[in-house]
Write a protein that holds these residues in place. Structure first.
Motif, PDB file in Angstrom:
ATOM      1  N   HIS A 121       0.806  -1.224   0.000  1.00 45.30           N
ATOM      2  CA  HIS A 121       0.000   0.000   0.000  1.00 45.30           C
ATOM      3  C   HIS A 121       0.839   1.274   0.000  1.00 45.30           C
ATOM      4  O   HIS A 121       0.301   2.369   0.088  1.00 45.30           O
ATOM      5  CB  HIS A 121      -0.951   0.007   1.201  1.00 45.30           C
ATOM      6  N   GLU A 122       2.153   1.160  -0.084  1.00 40.19           N
ATOM      7  CA  GLU A 122       3.007   2.343  -0.093  1.00 40.19           C
ATOM      8  C   GLU A 122       3.412   2.702  -1.525  1.00 40.19           C
ATOM      9  O   GLU A 122       3.390   1.863  -2.425  1.00 40.19           O
ATOM     10  CB  GLU A 122       4.267   2.095   0.746  1.00 40.19           C
ATOM     11  N   GLN A 123       3.790   3.959  -1.722  1.00 35.03           N
ATOM     12  CA  GLN A 123       4.298   4.381  -3.023  1.00 35.03           C
ATOM     13  C   GLN A 123       5.576   3.620  -3.361  1.00 35.03           C
ATOM     14  O   GLN A 123       5.812   3.230  -4.500  1.00 35.03           O
ATOM     15  CB  GLN A 123       4.585   5.890  -3.019  1.00 35.03           C
ATOM     16  N   VAL A 124       6.394   3.394  -2.343  1.00 41.11           N
ATOM     17  CA  VAL A 124       7.617   2.607  -2.498  1.00 41.11           C
ATOM     18  C   VAL A 124       7.642   1.555  -1.389  1.00 41.11           C
ATOM     19  O   VAL A 124       7.486   1.886  -0.215  1.00 41.11           O
ATOM     20  CB  VAL A 124       8.881   3.487  -2.417  1.00 41.11           C
ATOM     21  N   THR A 125       7.813   0.296  -1.761  1.00 38.24           N
ATOM     22  CA  THR A 125       7.868  -0.800  -0.790  1.00 38.24           C
ATOM     23  C   THR A 125       9.205  -1.501  -0.917  1.00 38.24           C
ATOM     24  O   THR A 125       9.519  -2.068  -1.969  1.00 38.24           O
ATOM     25  CB  THR A 125       6.733  -1.816  -1.021  1.00 38.24           C
ATOM     26  N   ASN A 127      12.734  -2.216   6.318  1.00 42.28           N
ATOM     27  CA  ASN A 127      11.968  -2.566   5.123  1.00 42.28           C
ATOM     28  C   ASN A 127      10.481  -2.459   5.423  1.00 42.28           C
ATOM     29  O   ASN A 127      10.028  -2.838   6.506  1.00 42.28           O
ATOM     30  CB  ASN A 127      12.290  -3.998   4.679  1.00 42.28           C
ATOM     31  N   GLU A 128       9.729  -1.966   4.449  1.00 40.07           N
ATOM     32  CA  GLU A 128       8.276  -1.935   4.624  1.00 40.07           C
ATOM     33  C   GLU A 128       7.707  -3.354   4.641  1.00 40.07           C
ATOM     34  O   GLU A 128       6.700  -3.628   5.291  1.00 40.07           O
ATOM     35  CB  GLU A 128       7.613  -1.131   3.498  1.00 40.07           C
ATOM     36  N   LEU A 129       8.351  -4.260   3.911  1.00 41.70           N
ATOM     37  CA  LEU A 129       7.903  -5.653   3.867  1.00 41.70           C
ATOM     38  C   LEU A 129       9.080  -6.533   4.273  1.00 41.70           C
ATOM     39  O   LEU A 129      10.039  -6.686   3.516  1.00 41.70           O
ATOM     40  CB  LEU A 129       7.410  -6.004   2.460  1.00 41.70           C
ATOM     41  N   VAL A 137      12.910  -3.632  -4.441  1.00 43.18           N
ATOM     42  CA  VAL A 137      12.114  -2.427  -4.201  1.00 43.18           C
ATOM     43  C   VAL A 137      10.993  -2.391  -5.233  1.00 43.18           C
ATOM     44  O   VAL A 137      11.245  -2.526  -6.442  1.00 43.18           O
ATOM     45  CB  VAL A 137      12.964  -1.144  -4.311  1.00 43.18           C
ATOM     46  N   LEU A 138       9.756  -2.231  -4.755  1.00 42.73           N
ATOM     47  CA  LEU A 138       8.610  -2.089  -5.654  1.00 42.73           C
ATOM     48  C   LEU A 138       8.133  -0.647  -5.586  1.00 42.73           C
ATOM     49  O   LEU A 138       7.791  -0.151  -4.508  1.00 42.73           O
ATOM     50  CB  LEU A 138       7.479  -3.033  -5.240  1.00 42.73           C
ATOM     51  N   PRO A 167       3.553  -0.721 -11.812  1.00 40.73           N
ATOM     52  CA  PRO A 167       4.366  -1.180 -10.681  1.00 40.73           C
ATOM     53  C   PRO A 167       5.703  -1.739 -11.177  1.00 40.73           C
ATOM     54  O   PRO A 167       5.726  -2.703 -11.947  1.00 40.73           O
ATOM     55  CB  PRO A 167       3.505  -2.270 -10.041  1.00 40.73           C
ATOM     56  N   VAL A 168       6.794  -1.139 -10.743  1.00 42.41           N
ATOM     57  CA  VAL A 168       8.125  -1.527 -11.214  1.00 42.41           C
ATOM     58  C   VAL A 168       8.877  -2.215 -10.077  1.00 42.41           C
ATOM     59  O   VAL A 168       8.985  -1.676  -8.970  1.00 42.41           O
ATOM     60  CB  VAL A 168       8.926  -0.304 -11.703  1.00 42.41           C
ATOM     61  N   LEU A 169       9.386  -3.410 -10.360  1.00 45.49           N
ATOM     62  CA  LEU A 169      10.166  -4.159  -9.380  1.00 45.49           C
ATOM     63  C   LEU A 169      11.638  -4.083  -9.764  1.00 45.49           C
ATOM     64  O   LEU A 169      12.022  -4.448 -10.879  1.00 45.49           O
ATOM     65  CB  LEU A 169       9.717  -5.621  -9.341  1.00 45.49           C
ATOM     66  N   ARG A 170      12.455  -3.591  -8.837  1.00 39.20           N
ATOM     67  CA  ARG A 170      13.905  -3.565  -9.028  1.00 39.20           C
ATOM     68  C   ARG A 170      14.530  -4.436  -7.951  1.00 39.20           C
ATOM     69  O   ARG A 170      14.155  -4.338  -6.779  1.00 39.20           O
ATOM     70  CB  ARG A 170      14.442  -2.135  -8.936  1.00 39.20           C
ATOM     71  N   SER A 171      15.472  -5.276  -8.352  1.00 37.99           N
ATOM     72  CA  SER A 171      16.031  -6.224  -7.401  1.00 37.99           C
ATOM     73  C   SER A 171      17.536  -6.328  -7.539  1.00 37.99           C
ATOM     74  O   SER A 171      18.075  -6.347  -8.649  1.00 37.99           O
ATOM     75  CB  SER A 171      15.405  -7.610  -7.607  1.00 37.99           C
ATOM     76  N   SER A 172      18.197  -6.405  -6.385  1.00 36.11           N
ATOM     77  CA  SER A 172      19.634  -6.654  -6.362  1.00 36.11           C
ATOM     78  C   SER A 172      19.919  -8.076  -5.901  1.00 36.11           C
ATOM     79  O   SER A 172      21.065  -8.512  -5.873  1.00 36.11           O
ATOM     80  CB  SER A 172      20.327  -5.659  -5.419  1.00 36.11           C
ATOM     81  N   GLY A 173      18.865  -8.804  -5.514  1.00 34.65           N
ATOM     82  CA  GLY A 173      19.010 -10.189  -5.081  1.00 34.65           C
ATOM     83  C   GLY A 173      18.585 -11.154  -6.166  1.00 34.65           C
ATOM     84  O   GLY A 173      18.319 -10.769  -7.307  1.00 34.65           O
ATOM     85  N   ARG A 174      18.521 -12.428  -5.827  1.00 37.30           N
ATOM     86  CA  ARG A 174      18.098 -13.465  -6.776  1.00 37.30           C
ATOM     87  C   ARG A 174      16.591 -13.351  -6.973  1.00 37.30           C
ATOM     88  O   ARG A 174      15.806 -13.714  -6.110  1.00 37.30           O
ATOM     89  CB  ARG A 174      18.474 -14.843  -6.243  1.00 37.30           C
ATOM     90  N   THR A 175      16.182 -12.844  -8.147  1.00 36.88           N
ATOM     91  CA  THR A 175      14.764 -12.600  -8.417  1.00 36.88           C
ATOM     92  C   THR A 175      14.430 -12.991  -9.855  1.00 36.88           C
ATOM     93  O   THR A 175      15.183 -12.680 -10.779  1.00 36.88           O
ATOM     94  CB  THR A 175      14.412 -11.113  -8.195  1.00 36.88           C
TER      95      THR A 175
END
Length: 432
Positions: free
Chosen positions: A118-122, A132-134, A147-148, A155-163
């Motif tokens: 429900h946040e602009q950035v999660t 972390n929000e989540l 980060v979503l 909705p854009v998902l950016r990840s630095s981990g295994r995703t």
């Protein structure tokens, strides 16, 4: 806030339809605090079942709860109100304008857990120094995993981990409704809440009383299965309903005494055929060493509905839903599940029977007793309840006839006599 048009009719499916809602349920218990977005017309939070009807949140509880300082079993819960039962508490909140989407997990230990976005950035990650929000406490998640953010393109998902998103490694991607997102070893489904009603999956399975499968409404024919192994493989994957099963476990369960090369050939043929039955390779997800039905493909499963009634101790509904699990399948896993379900439903039904007896609700005792007798025709506790009900209704002669039939059946099936308590009650009926 809930769109009233979207909730005018409660879905008959065990989970209900997706709806546009900014409501969220918070449950506080000794195990901690959990949040559940109200994004379906039916939400089960044991011991309470919540249903959205005409924009109102109705509740039914298997246990007596305090609502507006009164002990009740059902009612309407308004925003800001609370239900209490001992050290358990449920409250309803409105996050107007904030709820955007949900993530539902399909991997243990978080299977069926739902997180509201429900946040602009999660920010998503393991608990740690950075807030972390989540927060998801799992060893395969990094502390700053993804980060979503909500942007003009979606909705854009950016990840630095295994995703991975829909099976493709993703450092940055726009998420579509229904996207399968794997972070570390955890598989999630991303659901937008901007649509009033989202389409349900294409696979509907019946496992109780008989085994059938429908794919996008079409019944799978006997000819399409080709082999029994294909049929029971779907049943085995449906038993997990979106959770992964180790390939080695499936090999051991289906071909335990066969040489490994032959069992793997059989396995590959079975899965290939099953994918054809289900209409394509997307229906079954294969990861390293495991298989699972794709969460986006799941529609309804009567076994899942039964298991939910057992979890919330809705014994009447459990007895109504019950049927023999996978009749005709004698694989060890199916036999074990069949016996477990029968015992759970029977024991729960007997508890309900005792409550009816204590309240002298004799018509209900007779009706429920007949259903329990169909599950286990040699259960003496059921027979005792039925005989008491006949006496309670002043129909001693019918009670005696029932007892004699039961006594004969017990002798044939188990070579034993009725209990002393049951025999004494029968003598009382004869004297009446």
């Amino acid at each position: 806030m809930v769109d009233k048009d979207a909730t005018a009719a409660v879905s008959r499916s065990e989970e209900g339809d997706f709806v546009k809602s900014t409501w969220e349920v918070t449950v506080t218990s000794p195990e901690g605090v959990r949040h559940f977005p109200v994004y379906r017309t039916i939400l089960k939070v044991p011991p309470v079942v919540l249903r959205l009807v005409q924009g109102e949140l109705h509740f039914e509880s298997a246990l007596e709860v305090l609502h507006r300082r009164e002990p009740v079993a059902s009612g309407v819960l308004a925003v800001g109100e609370t239900l209490r039962c001992g050290d358990w508490e449920l409250s309803l909140h409105d996050r107007s304008g904030k709820s955007r989407a949900v993530l539902e997990c399909f991997t243990d230990p978080f299977y069926s857990r739902i997180w509201t976005l429900h946040e602009q950035v999660t920010r998503v990650g393991r608990p740690g120094k950075r807030e972390n929000e989540l927060e998801i406490d799992h060893p395969t998640m990094s502390r700053e995993h993804a980060v979503l953010s909500w942007e003009e393109r979606g909705p854009v998902l950016r990840s630095s981990g295994r995703t991975w998103v829909d099976g493709v490694a993703a450092a940055e991607t726009v998420l579509a409704d229904g996207a399968l997102v794997q972070m570390g070893d955890l598989l999630f489904q991303f659901r937008l809440l901007s649509e009033l009603v989202l389409a349900r999956g294409g696979l509907c399975v019946t496992s109780l009383g008989s085994f059938q499968a429908r794919v996008h409404g079409e019944l799978v024919t006997e000819k399409a299965w080709r082999t029994q192994a294909v049929r029971w493989m779907l049943a085995r994957l449906a038993l997990e309903w979106g959770r992964p099963v180790a390939v080695e476990r499936l090999l051991d369960e289906f071909w335990p005494e066969m040489p490994e090369d032959k069992s793997r050939n059989n396995f590959n043929y079975t899965i290939s055929t099953l994918r054809q039955v289900l209409g394509g390779s997307e229906a079954i997800l294969r990861a390293t060493g495991s298989l699972q039905l794709s969460p986006s493909f799941l529609g309804s499963h009567d076994l899942v509905a039964l298991q939910r009634t057992l979890r919330v101790e809705d014994w009447g509904a459990a007895v109504e839903l019950y049927g023999e699990y996978l009749p005709g399948c004698y694989l060890d896993w199916a036999v074990a599940m069949r016996g477990s379900l029968e015992q759970q439903v029977l024991q729960g039904g007997l508890r309900l029977l005792e409550r009816y007896e204590a309240s002298e609700c004799w018509p209900e005792v007779l009706e429920l007793g007949g259903k329990l007798h169909a599950i286990d025709s040699t259960c003496q506790r059921t027979a005792l309840g039925v005989l008491r009900a006949h006496l309670g209704r002043g129909n001693a002669s019918e009670g005696v006839r029932f007892y004699e039939r039961f006594r004969e059946h017990l002798g044939v099936e188990l070579a034993m006599e009725p209990s002393a308590e049951l025999a004494a009650l029968a003598e009382q009926a004869r004297g009446g």
